[in-house]
Motif scaffolding. Sequence first.
Motif, PDB file in Angstrom:
ATOM      1  N   ARG A   1      24.394  42.976  47.066  1.00  0.00           N
ATOM      2  CA  ARG A   1      24.336  41.720  46.301  1.00  0.00           C
ATOM      3  C   ARG A   1      22.927  41.148  46.314  1.00  0.00           C
ATOM      4  O   ARG A   1      22.534  40.445  45.391  1.00  0.00           O
TER       5      ARG A   1
ATOM      6  N   THR B   1      33.178  42.468  35.452  1.00  0.00           N
ATOM      7  CA  THR B   1      32.402  42.074  36.629  1.00  0.00           C
ATOM      8  C   THR B   1      33.018  42.647  37.891  1.00  0.00           C
ATOM      9  O   THR B   1      32.331  42.909  38.862  1.00  0.00           O
ATOM     10  N   ALA B   2      34.340  42.823  37.858  1.00  0.00           N
ATOM     11  CA  ALA B   2      35.030  43.320  39.049  1.00  0.00           C
ATOM     12  C   ALA B   2      35.408  44.794  38.920  1.00  0.00           C
ATOM     13  O   ALA B   2      35.511  45.494  39.917  1.00  0.00           O
TER      14      ALA B   2
ATOM     15  N   ASP C   1      33.923  36.537  47.088  1.00  0.00           N
ATOM     16  CA  ASP C   1      34.061  37.128  45.752  1.00  0.00           C
ATOM     17  C   ASP C   1      34.689  38.525  45.785  1.00  0.00           C
ATOM     18  O   ASP C   1      34.124  39.491  45.284  1.00  0.00           O
TER      19      ASP C   1
ATOM     20  N   GLU D   1      32.905  41.700  43.448  1.00  0.00           N
ATOM     21  CA  GLU D   1      32.233  41.254  42.231  1.00  0.00           C
ATOM     22  C   GLU D   1      30.717  41.433  42.348  1.00  0.00           C
ATOM     23  O   GLU D   1      30.148  41.322  43.432  1.00  0.00           O
ATOM     24  N   PHE D   2      30.090  41.715  41.223  1.00  0.00           N
ATOM     25  CA  PHE D   2      28.621  41.757  41.062  1.00  0.00           C
ATOM     26  C   PHE D   2      27.946  42.974  41.681  1.00  0.00           C
ATOM     27  O   PHE D   2      26.725  43.055  41.690  1.00  0.00           O
TER      28      PHE D   2
ATOM     29  N   SER E   1      38.209  44.764  44.584  1.00  0.00           N
ATOM     30  CA  SER E   1      37.004  44.692  43.747  1.00  0.00           C
ATOM     31  C   SER E   1      36.011  43.741  44.372  1.00  0.00           C
ATOM     32  O   SER E   1      36.354  42.609  44.708  1.00  0.00           O
TER      33      SER E   1
ATOM     34  N   SER F   1      35.218  48.265  41.972  1.00  0.00           N
ATOM     35  CA  SER F   1      36.513  48.468  42.623  1.00  0.00           C
ATOM     36  C   SER F   1      36.454  49.651  43.588  1.00  0.00           C
ATOM     37  O   SER F   1      35.881  50.691  43.290  1.00  0.00           O
TER      38      SER F   1
ATOM     39  N   SER G   1      34.844  52.905  39.593  1.00  0.00           N
ATOM     40  CA  SER G   1      33.689  52.557  38.767  1.00  0.00           C
ATOM     41  C   SER G   1      33.367  53.670  37.793  1.00  0.00           C
ATOM     42  O   SER G   1      33.757  54.818  37.989  1.00  0.00           O
TER      43      SER G   1
ATOM     44  N   ASN H   1      43.358  44.306  43.875  1.00  0.00           N
ATOM     45  CA  ASN H   1      43.908  44.752  42.605  1.00  0.00           C
ATOM     46  C   ASN H   1      45.310  45.328  42.790  1.00  0.00           C
ATOM     47  O   ASN H   1      45.533  46.122  43.697  1.00  0.00           O
TER      48      ASN H   1
ATOM     49  N   TYR I   1      22.881  39.375  39.320  1.00  0.00           N
ATOM     50  CA  TYR I   1      23.902  38.400  38.942  1.00  0.00           C
ATOM     51  C   TYR I   1      24.160  37.363  40.022  1.00  0.00           C
ATOM     52  O   TYR I   1      24.988  36.487  39.871  1.00  0.00           O
TER      53      TYR I   1
ATOM     54  N   ARG J   1      38.524  40.561  45.183  1.00  0.00           N
ATOM     55  CA  ARG J   1      39.899  40.413  44.728  1.00  0.00           C
ATOM     56  C   ARG J   1      40.666  41.686  45.027  1.00  0.00           C
ATOM     57  O   ARG J   1      40.116  42.781  44.984  1.00  0.00           O
TER      58      ARG J   1
END
Lengths: 386, 281
Positions: free
Chosen positions: A377, A343-344, A280, A300-301, A298, A348, A322, A284, A382, A282
Amino acid sequence: MKVVYLDNNATTQIAPEVNEAMRPFLETLWGNPSSMHTFGGQVKKYIDRAREQVAELIGAHPDEIIFTSCGSESNNTAIKGYLAATDEPGHIITSCVEHPAVLSVCRHLHQHGWELTELRVDGRGQIDLDELRSSISEKTAMVTTMWANNETGVIFPIDRIAQIVKSSGKIFHTDAVQAVGKLPVDVGKVPVDMLTLSGHKLHAPKGIGALYVRRGTPLTPLIHGGHQERGKRAGTENVPYIVGLGVACDLARRHMQKEISELSRLRDKLEQGILSSCPDVRVNGDRKHRLPNTLNVSFEFVEGEAILLLLNELGICASSGSACTSGSLEPSHVIRAMGIPFTAAHGSIRFSLSRYNTEQDIDYTLQRLPGIIKRLREISPYISNP
Amino acid sequence: MWDYTDKVKDHFLHPRNVGEIENPDGVGEVGSMACGDALKLMFKLDHQGRITDVKFKTFGCASAIASASALTEMLKGKTIQEAEKITNRDIAEYLGGLPDQKMHCSVLGREALEAAIENYRTGGTAKHKLEGRVVCKCFGVTENEIERVIRENNLHTVEEVTNYTKAGGGCGSCRDDIAAIIGRVRQEMAAEEATATGAAKKMTNIQKIKLIEETIEKEIRPALRMDGGDIELIDVDGNRVIVAFRGMCAGCPVSAFTMKDVVEARLRQFVSEDLIVEELR
């Protein structure tokens, strides 16, 4: 504690060569270059030399370089200094992902009657050249866009932007603070009228910048006073830092090709390592048109400030888009403008490298980062099975 | 770089009570990913009605994680009546303070606790929902919530309200609205204070004793009785009020706390700010 500095788009280490070159001007050669006596006047030739070095890095004539105190001053001088010559407020075009040193200037002018177009960006962080073309009108006085983005490293197609602006007869300024020293920048090939650069982004100290102003471009000074910088910027010259900026530009020019390939190799290793070890994630920004030293990812969560502080515990320095780190309550305007989901956006992280980073820095970061993400996490509501 | 206290850093680096509870008695979920922080809090009660287990999960920055962790530590062993008295200031104070711009993390903790208690009281059915008019649309903050933080934290400026609730920190279009709410609430607070002190001054001794008795009966005794305790008024000497604890309260290790934070606080609130309550030993 061990420090792994991966925040070079924020500021860079002063190169030892730069430090050495500045020392005499802090110790013995402290005269005023404007003085009639030899003790002061002898300093002037070192400023001339530095001006040549800066000009050479960007393909300019030395008389087109104005030394300033920082990138922000260069941007303010370029935008306000050019627009001051016009009689009544017209229209400015910029992009919505500019650094505050441009965006705030434009918005300030907007409050004082100027029309303002902020060009939007797509998911990769690129502007639409057709939107630029259709935004230029008779009322348009100038266009100002960055060369490369500080947060994502995305490089704008600056030659095409410049050509579009120049073919309509308007003035074009570019904030190239993140590009100069990292990419070949040649004002002989790209028809920009004004260009901003900053010392501390390329291994010179903080407190020194420059503005390139193409011959014949009208400019009212922002700081009035003495005759320094050919009357374009008053104030006794910051001789040590001007000399330092010259040497930093010389170093950047001589090592550029080697650095581009080495930095992009390390950056790609970091990127691949993160993508293969953390789920999860990505990347950018436009990966095809990106500064060789910059990686914006990024997770996620999880929230960026928490990631940064856990990295900080290990001596790893990075930065985040952020909300919690920006001092505002919303995530970075650059990340939001690209339409990255919340979410992302809050998770970041920007890693930005320099010539002083090593293979070990990247290996160490890749060893420790996945554990940090996993740990956060596990706390996150989430994810049920991190 | 934020200036976090050692306690905040400790709770961030070593958060206590992370996780979920199977079949919890109360669950509260507040915030959202869009807003940048979210907190899920759940607790379980023992047969005496005390919080025996409490867990959290959070999405947020260091101070959000620390605030949630601190809150869970504060809640352990408390009854619901004790728990619901915890304010955002208590959470911030427990952590040795939070940076101004991070006070909203402590408010998030208190909101999650409230939601969890509401969920418990409705038998696990109630989900947290916004009450009152939404003032800040960016972060979904209501007038009720803004009024509450102004009162509980004695706030004066829009910037403070933004630090505590995030309201006004997005597009900023509600800032005038927030300023108007501050104006109204501060005016009300001043008026309330004037009535409270005015009433106390006019009271005769007999009226004062009567009011103390009434306050104990209505405001204090029911809370103590829920924990199996009781209280008796022994004497009133000027502003000194002498009471004795009975039942479970007598010899309770937290009776000193109950004394200051419940008995004295309520009597000051309803009778007079000048009262000093003492326990007959």
